[in-house]
Design a protein around this motif. Structure first.
Motif, PDB file in Angstrom:
ATOM      1  N   ILE A 179       0.760  -1.116   0.127  1.00 36.98           N
ATOM      2  CA  ILE A 179       0.493  -0.218   0.477  1.00 36.98           C
ATOM      3  C   ILE A 179       0.938   1.047   0.004  1.00 36.98           C
ATOM      4  O   ILE A 179       0.717   2.471  -0.860  1.00 36.98           O
ATOM      5  CB  ILE A 179      -1.039   0.272   1.162  1.00 36.98           C
ATOM      6  N   LEU A 180       1.764   1.452   0.716  1.00 41.21           N
ATOM      7  CA  LEU A 180       2.367   2.897   0.717  1.00 41.21           C
ATOM      8  C   LEU A 180       3.552   2.903  -0.026  1.00 41.21           C
ATOM      9  O   LEU A 180       4.034   3.729   0.160  1.00 41.21           O
ATOM     10  CB  LEU A 180       3.361   2.914   2.776  1.00 41.21           C
ATOM     11  N   VAL A 281     -15.216  11.979  -6.582  1.00 43.55           N
ATOM     12  CA  VAL A 281     -13.841  11.912  -5.404  1.00 43.55           C
ATOM     13  C   VAL A 281     -12.353  11.763  -6.099  1.00 43.55           C
ATOM     14  O   VAL A 281     -12.665  11.881  -7.333  1.00 43.55           O
ATOM     15  CB  VAL A 281     -14.188  10.663  -4.848  1.00 43.55           C
ATOM     16  N   THR A 282     -11.635  12.693  -5.701  1.00 38.47           N
ATOM     17  CA  THR A 282     -10.310  12.777  -6.246  1.00 38.47           C
ATOM     18  C   THR A 282      -9.282  12.569  -4.961  1.00 38.47           C
ATOM     19  O   THR A 282     -10.064  12.644  -3.295  1.00 38.47           O
ATOM     20  CB  THR A 282      -9.978  14.264  -6.205  1.00 38.47           C
ATOM     21  N   TYR A 283      -8.366  11.857  -4.853  1.00 37.99           N
ATOM     22  CA  TYR A 283      -7.526  11.170  -3.759  1.00 37.99           C
ATOM     23  C   TYR A 283      -6.567  12.038  -4.400  1.00 37.99           C
ATOM     24  O   TYR A 283      -5.774  12.066  -4.900  1.00 37.99           O
ATOM     25  CB  TYR A 283      -7.886   9.759  -3.526  1.00 37.99           C
ATOM     26  N   TYR A 284      -5.668  12.047  -3.022  1.00 40.14           N
ATOM     27  CA  TYR A 284      -4.270  12.294  -3.373  1.00 40.14           C
ATOM     28  C   TYR A 284      -3.322  11.032  -3.402  1.00 40.14           C
ATOM     29  O   TYR A 284      -3.480  11.197  -1.224  1.00 40.14           O
ATOM     30  CB  TYR A 284      -3.933  14.106  -2.529  1.00 40.14           C
ATOM     31  N   ALA A 285      -1.456  10.942  -3.056  1.00 39.15           N
ATOM     32  CA  ALA A 285      -1.117   9.895  -2.091  1.00 39.15           C
ATOM     33  C   ALA A 285       0.268  11.011  -2.864  1.00 39.15           C
ATOM     34  O   ALA A 285       0.832  11.800  -3.773  1.00 39.15           O
ATOM     35  CB  ALA A 285      -1.023   9.375  -2.589  1.00 39.15           C
ATOM     36  N   PRO A 286       0.898  10.637  -1.949  1.00 39.17           N
ATOM     37  CA  PRO A 286       2.939  10.645  -2.088  1.00 39.17           C
ATOM     38  C   PRO A 286       3.513  10.416  -3.037  1.00 39.17           C
ATOM     39  O   PRO A 286       2.868   9.156  -3.331  1.00 39.17           O
ATOM     40  CB  PRO A 286       3.220  10.851  -0.858  1.00 39.17           C
ATOM     41  N   ASN A 287       4.366  10.673  -3.486  1.00 39.96           N
ATOM     42  CA  ASN A 287       4.976  10.009  -4.826  1.00 39.96           C
ATOM     43  C   ASN A 287       4.398   9.158  -5.880  1.00 39.96           C
ATOM     44  O   ASN A 287       4.464   7.583  -5.888  1.00 39.96           O
ATOM     45  CB  ASN A 287       5.254   8.481  -4.448  1.00 39.96           C
ATOM     46  N   VAL A 288       3.940   9.829  -6.722  1.00 34.89           N
ATOM     47  CA  VAL A 288       2.213   9.266  -7.544  1.00 34.89           C
ATOM     48  C   VAL A 288       2.924   9.940  -8.818  1.00 34.89           C
ATOM     49  O   VAL A 288       3.188  11.021  -8.948  1.00 34.89           O
ATOM     50  CB  VAL A 288       1.191   9.648  -7.623  1.00 34.89           C
ATOM     51  N   PRO A 289       3.961   8.973  -9.569  1.00 39.96           N
ATOM     52  CA  PRO A 289       4.662   9.203 -10.965  1.00 39.96           C
ATOM     53  C   PRO A 289       3.450  10.111 -11.578  1.00 39.96           C
ATOM     54  O   PRO A 289       3.687  11.439 -12.983  1.00 39.96           O
ATOM     55  CB  PRO A 289       5.560   8.753 -10.997  1.00 39.96           C
ATOM     56  N   LEU A 290       2.132   9.720 -12.410  1.00 37.68           N
ATOM     57  CA  LEU A 290       1.540  10.277 -13.011  1.00 37.68           C
ATOM     58  C   LEU A 290      -0.008   9.918 -12.222  1.00 37.68           C
ATOM     59  O   LEU A 290      -0.067   8.598 -12.155  1.00 37.68           O
ATOM     60  CB  LEU A 290       1.469   8.936 -14.456  1.00 37.68           C
ATOM     61  N   PRO A 291      -0.529  10.728 -12.732  1.00 41.69           N
ATOM     62  CA  PRO A 291      -2.236  10.538 -12.915  1.00 41.69           C
ATOM     63  C   PRO A 291      -2.876   9.482 -12.911  1.00 41.69           C
ATOM     64  O   PRO A 291      -2.557   8.885 -13.895  1.00 41.69           O
ATOM     65  CB  PRO A 291      -3.023  11.693 -13.245  1.00 41.69           C
ATOM     66  N   ALA A 292      -3.833   9.287 -12.258  1.00 38.65           N
ATOM     67  CA  ALA A 292      -4.366   7.869 -12.483  1.00 38.65           C
ATOM     68  C   ALA A 292      -6.121   8.892 -12.513  1.00 38.65           C
ATOM     69  O   ALA A 292      -6.069   9.174 -11.289  1.00 38.65           O
ATOM     70  CB  ALA A 292      -4.522   6.866 -11.712  1.00 38.65           C
ATOM     71  N   VAL A 293      -6.856   7.636 -13.135  1.00 40.07           N
ATOM     72  CA  VAL A 293      -8.220   7.891 -13.088  1.00 40.07           C
ATOM     73  C   VAL A 293      -9.299   6.273 -13.013  1.00 40.07           C
ATOM     74  O   VAL A 293      -8.874   5.918 -13.455  1.00 40.07           O
ATOM     75  CB  VAL A 293      -8.906   8.519 -14.316  1.00 40.07           C
TER      76      VAL A 293
END
Length: 955
Positions: A179-180, A281-293
């Motif tokens: 997960i992390l 909804v929109t979620y944010y996370a650290p270290n996301v190199p490319l946005p996803a949907v």
């Protein structure tokens, strides 16, 4: 779970930091419609063929005999999964799965690994929404022991407080790793289920949370076992080589005495309400190199009649490179790095999701618009008859592949039983798929995939304005801790003198290796044929002496790019046409470049195999390497590299080659670098192909349902006229270069969810005289769950989800590695443990007792590889690649058994001494650098943002 990654299939390559495999098609000379008709009419999926009986205590038993294998699988599927986690205890069924591998009243801790791995078998387990399943595959003579052991843990599991705490720590490391540390782990593991479901317990993540894992207690464990692990809540499945009458007697002996508790099973049947409107909804996370949907809809449960049509719809939407999402978002618009869709059908509810991981420079909103446009097309207009046929053929062919082995067939039955309670459901699925019509696909699209029922999820990198989204906690659930049965008197491990002894193994059933036909065509192409009985599948593997070590200086990635482009156009076919032909036949064709060799592979149902080989030959002989296709592949490769370089394990894997080999050819990353990939030209790729893809240096291996005579005719027809022009390239001399001094390298990645720790030593070639002693020693060190590394790091200390090692033999000096991932704070401790275990093998002679189970591990793994057409083909091809005699296939077990303990120690002392070991650690250095520097003052620190994989210095 012990070793299971839960992720959507389409996203898994990016989640692992790997380039997506390129799958192409079969059938060079046949037009699409006849090809499709041929495949559809000719593929027959054999029925599973299990018999059923029910014991007096309610345990349902399913058995199927197969005398063609030397193995047997024993599986127990419990009707309890993560949906049954009590409120405040999410992740509990999964945690409990880990504990089931510990002790019983008659079996000391870790006995299951001794009973399986140590005799050449394997064991594993998984937790899903509705089930927790345990399965072992062992040599057939160990069947009685496995039945005894499974009955033991159903009836008398032993868990004490230290064991419970240690295994809970392991699950926390699994959470950090899955997960992390994974850039998309939070999206698929946490945020998608909590968004798609409103009331169902499926909305909670199966892995739980660290907070709720910490809230669980030993008493919860004992009560959970008493509640759910009972005969009337399980299925026992046995398949393989056995005597039916004897099997029935053993089952009666071990399982009939087990009793059910008086407490009824807790009620848990939540009806998921119909959505009241769309969600966004929109979620944010650290270290996301490319946005996803992700867009998703509630659909149906597994047993629903509409499941077949939704499954076919999903195939049309995202399976293969001719699918609608791939063609639109990846190939034509080039706005997505990867796409996919997943139909998830469970006991009580289901959903279908479509996803896109966006390409560099493209936004989540672009992805949402493009996904919505493709879904609207499914609703607004019928799919074509060709699309329908392709999807059906792919699904049926995959069903065939998923029934190659006894454990495959048992698993297919288990899923059907858990989701329907009906063993015949698995066999009916094929007919249901074949009965789906064009109208059915449009009907289910209109019924379920509507804007009003849709959830839309954006997954974006966190920043100062948008902090990381937090996992939803305190989610209610139907089952409460108070609903669980009383723990009763806990079982304890009996004194050794009082334990019921394990049954003795029976007479060994030896695996059979096929005779391999060996001949050459007039153009020098070597052809090897390994025929087998079994399901009607055939595999082909064409291998060349062309690997990443042959990449020109400064052009790392050319070998990989050449392989990827083979399926992207020939002189007579475009990339979309190739993909369509593949999928019409239910076949797969692809290619991949390793360090020393390139393999072009194909797998198809027997009736479609001639067309498959014809197309395979066209791809190899007549690629065009068009500039626009190269540009597409470059963009996708760069996006995959960006994802890989966001993960500690992937960074370590790319850096370790440079640390050991420096600027020598073996040191460069095979996938290329963000600097080298963009400068590759069509001329570079064409020149690499012309110089290194030549029949005189190639080997073609057929395996499966094919005769040597048929194989000879196919090879001659497809490849006999191949006469390449120009000169062959000279082999690269000394690709490993000169041995280098060891280094201690830390790649500092602030905020990393875990640290990756790798110890690496320059190793040996595949043809080295010490290959077998080193292979056996490596298996003792890090080959499997019961290996020394995993024992020390995971089992004894709970510092990792798993640790292992690889001998990494190559044509020249190979790359030995021992590795794991751990929380950042314990990176230095884990590095010490790894080095200590490597040192022990070179300093101390292992005992015969140490090596006997590791020999069985190797021989058993070899035997299981023989059971699939791809596994058998790979074994034969690997012998040919290193110019080893085909007799080594039959001699493998004898070579392993002949290794002595003294040879293992001497080989490790000579080739892999710990004083030559380098260390590569990738993680948040602020949490371990001081401790590591105290032990290794000469360590080098390189910021992840400044890592230079083009240079041996990494700077």
């Amino acid at each position: 779970m012990k070793f299971r990654l839960t992720a959507t299939v389409a996203a898994s390559a990016l989640l692992l930091g790997l380039a997506a495999p390129a799958f192409a098609a079969p059938a060079a000379a046949l037009a699409p419609a006849p090809v499709a008709a041929q495949a559809q009419q000719g593929v027959v999926v054999p029925p599973l063929g299990f018999t059923k009986r029910v014991l007096p205590n309610g345990l349902e038993v399913y058995t199927a005999r197969d005398a063609d294998t030397s193995n047997v699988t024993v599986q127990v599927w419990y009707k309890v999964g993560s949906k049954d986690d009590p409120a405040g205890r999410s992740g509990f069924a999964h945690l409990f799965e880990h504990l089931m591998f510990k002790a019983t009243k008659n079996l000391p801790p870790e006995t299951f690994d001794r009973l399986t791995e140590d005799v050449g078998g394997s064991n594993n387990a998984f937790t899903a929404d509705d089930t927790t399943a345990y399965f072992e595959t062992v040599p057939a003579n160990h069947l009685q022991r496995m039945l005894f052991a499974e009955a033991e843990r159903m009836g008398s599991l032993v868990v004490d407080e230290p064991t419970f705490v240690a295994e809970r720590d392991v699950v926390k490391e699994e959470y950090r790793q899955r997960i992390l540390a994974n850039p998309y782990g939070r999206l698929f593991g946490l945020f998608v289920p909590e968004t798609l479901y409103q009331e169902s317990p499926y909305r909670r993540p199966g892995i739980g949370s660290i907070e709720e894992l910490n809230a669980s207690s030993l008493d919860d464990v004992l009560r959970f076992h008493a509640t759910y692990y009972r005969p009337d809540n399980a299925y026992l499945i046995v398949a393989g080589n056995f005597d039916q009458a004897q099997l029935d007697r053993w089952i009666d002996q071990y399982f009939v005495p087990l009793k059910n508790p008086a407490t009824p099973l807790p009620t848990n049947n939540v009806a998921e309400p119909e959505p009241t409107g769309p969600r966004d909804v929109t979620y944010y996370a650290p270290n996301v190199p490319l946005p996803a949907v992700v867009i998703g809809w509630p659909t149906v449960k597994y047993a629903d009649a509409d499941r077949a049509a939704l499954t076919v719809l999903d195939g049309i939407l995202s399976t293969g490179e001719s699918s609608r999402l791939y063609r639109s978002l990846v190939y034509d618009q080039q706005i997505a790095a990867q796409i996919g869709s997943t139909p998830d059908f469970a006991q009580q509810a289901g959903n279908l999701t479509a996803l896109a991981i966006m390409a560099q420079g493209h936004t989540a909103d672009e992805g949402i618009a493009a996904l919505n446009a493709e879904i609207a097309k499914l609703r607004d207009a019928p799919v074509t008859a060709a699309e329908l046929t392709e999807a059906k053929n792919e699904i049926v062919a995959d069903a065939l592949r998923n029934r190659e082995t006894v454990d495959d067939r048992a698993s297919a039955l288990g899923f059907a039983l858990i989701n329907t309670g009906d063993a015949a459901a698995a066999d009916r699925e094929i007919a249901q798929i074949q009965a789906v019509t064009v109208a059915d696909v449009q009907r289910v699209a209109r019924k379920y995939l509507t804007p009003q029922r849709q959830s839309t999820i954006r997954y974006l990198p966190a920043d100062e304005q948008n902090p990381p989204s937090v996992q939803k906690m305190n989610v209610d659930a139907p089952v409460k801790v108070a609903d669980l049965a009383p723990a009763g008197t806990p079982a304890v491990l009996l004194p050794e003198a009082q334990r019921t002894p394990l049954p003795q193994p029976g007479a060994e059933v030896a695996p059979a290796t096929p005779a391999v036909a060996d001949f050459r065509l007039d153009n020098g192409l070597r052809v090897l044929v390994a025929p087998t009985d079994g399901v009607p599948l055939v595999s082909a593997r064409l291998s060349f002496d062309a690997g990443s070590s042959d990449d020109p200086a400064g052009k790392a990635g050319i070998a990989a790019m050449t392989a990827a482009l083979l399926t992207q156009g020939t002189k007579t076919k475009s990339a979309p046409e190739i993909a369509t032909e593949i999928e019409q036949l239910g076949a797969s064709i692809g290619a991949g470049a390793g360090v020393d060799f390139t393999n072009v592979y194909a797998n198809a149902p027997a009736n479609a195999f001639p067309a498959t080989v014809a197309l395979m030959a066209d791809l190899v002989k007549n690629p065009t390497f068009a500039a626009e296709e190269l540009e597409r592949q470059q963009a996708q490769t760069l996006d995959n590299l960006r994802v890989a370089l966001s993960q500690p394990g992937s960074i370590a894997g790319q850096a370790v080659g440079r640390v050991v080999y420096g600027d020598a050819p073996y040191g460069a990353p095979g996938s290329g670098t963000v600097q080298s990939v963009p400068v590759i030209t069509p001329a570079d790729v064409a020149a690499f192909h012309a110089a290194r893809y030549r029949p005189s240096d190639a080997t073609l291996v057929f395996s499966g349902d094919i005769t040597p005579a048929a194989a000879r005719a196919l090879a001659q027809q497809a490849f006999g006229d191949w006469r390449p022009e120009g000169q062959a390239a000279a082999p690269v001399a000394n690709p490993a270069g000169q041995a280098l001094a060891p280094r201690i390298v830390v790649v500092n990645q602030p905020g990393a969810g875990q640290a990756a720790v790798v110890a690496a030593i320059r190793g040996v070639s595949r043809t080295d005289a010490d290959y077998f002693p080193l292979t056996l020693g490596n298996t003792l060190l890090g080959g499997g769950f019961s290996s020394r590394l995993n024992q020390e790091i995971r089992i004894k200390r709970g510092l990792s989800y798993g640790a292992g090692s690889s001998l990494g033999a190559r044509a020249d000096a190979g790359l030995f590695t021992a590795s794991t991932q751990t929380k950042n704070e314990t990176a230095d401790e884990v590095a010490d443990l790894i080095l200590a275990e490597i040192a022990k093998l070179g300093a101390e002679t292992p005992t015969q007792a140490d090596l006997a189970p590791r020999r069985a591990t190797l021989i058993g793994g070899f035997g299981r590889s023989l059971e699939t057409v791809d596994g058998l083909g790979a074994l034969v091809a690997n012998l040919a690649l290193y110019d080893l005699p085909m007799s080594d296939l039959a001699d493998y077990a004898g070579r392993v058994r002949a290794v002595t303990p003294e040879q293992v120690q001497a080989a490790f002392a000579e080739h892999l001494p710990v004083n030559r070991a380098s260390l590569v650690i990738v993680g948040d250095g602020s949490l371990f650098l001081d401790a590591l520097r105290a032990k290794h003052p000469n360590l080098e620190v390189i910021e992840a943002s400044e890592l230079n994989l083009n240079s041996g210095s990494l700077k």
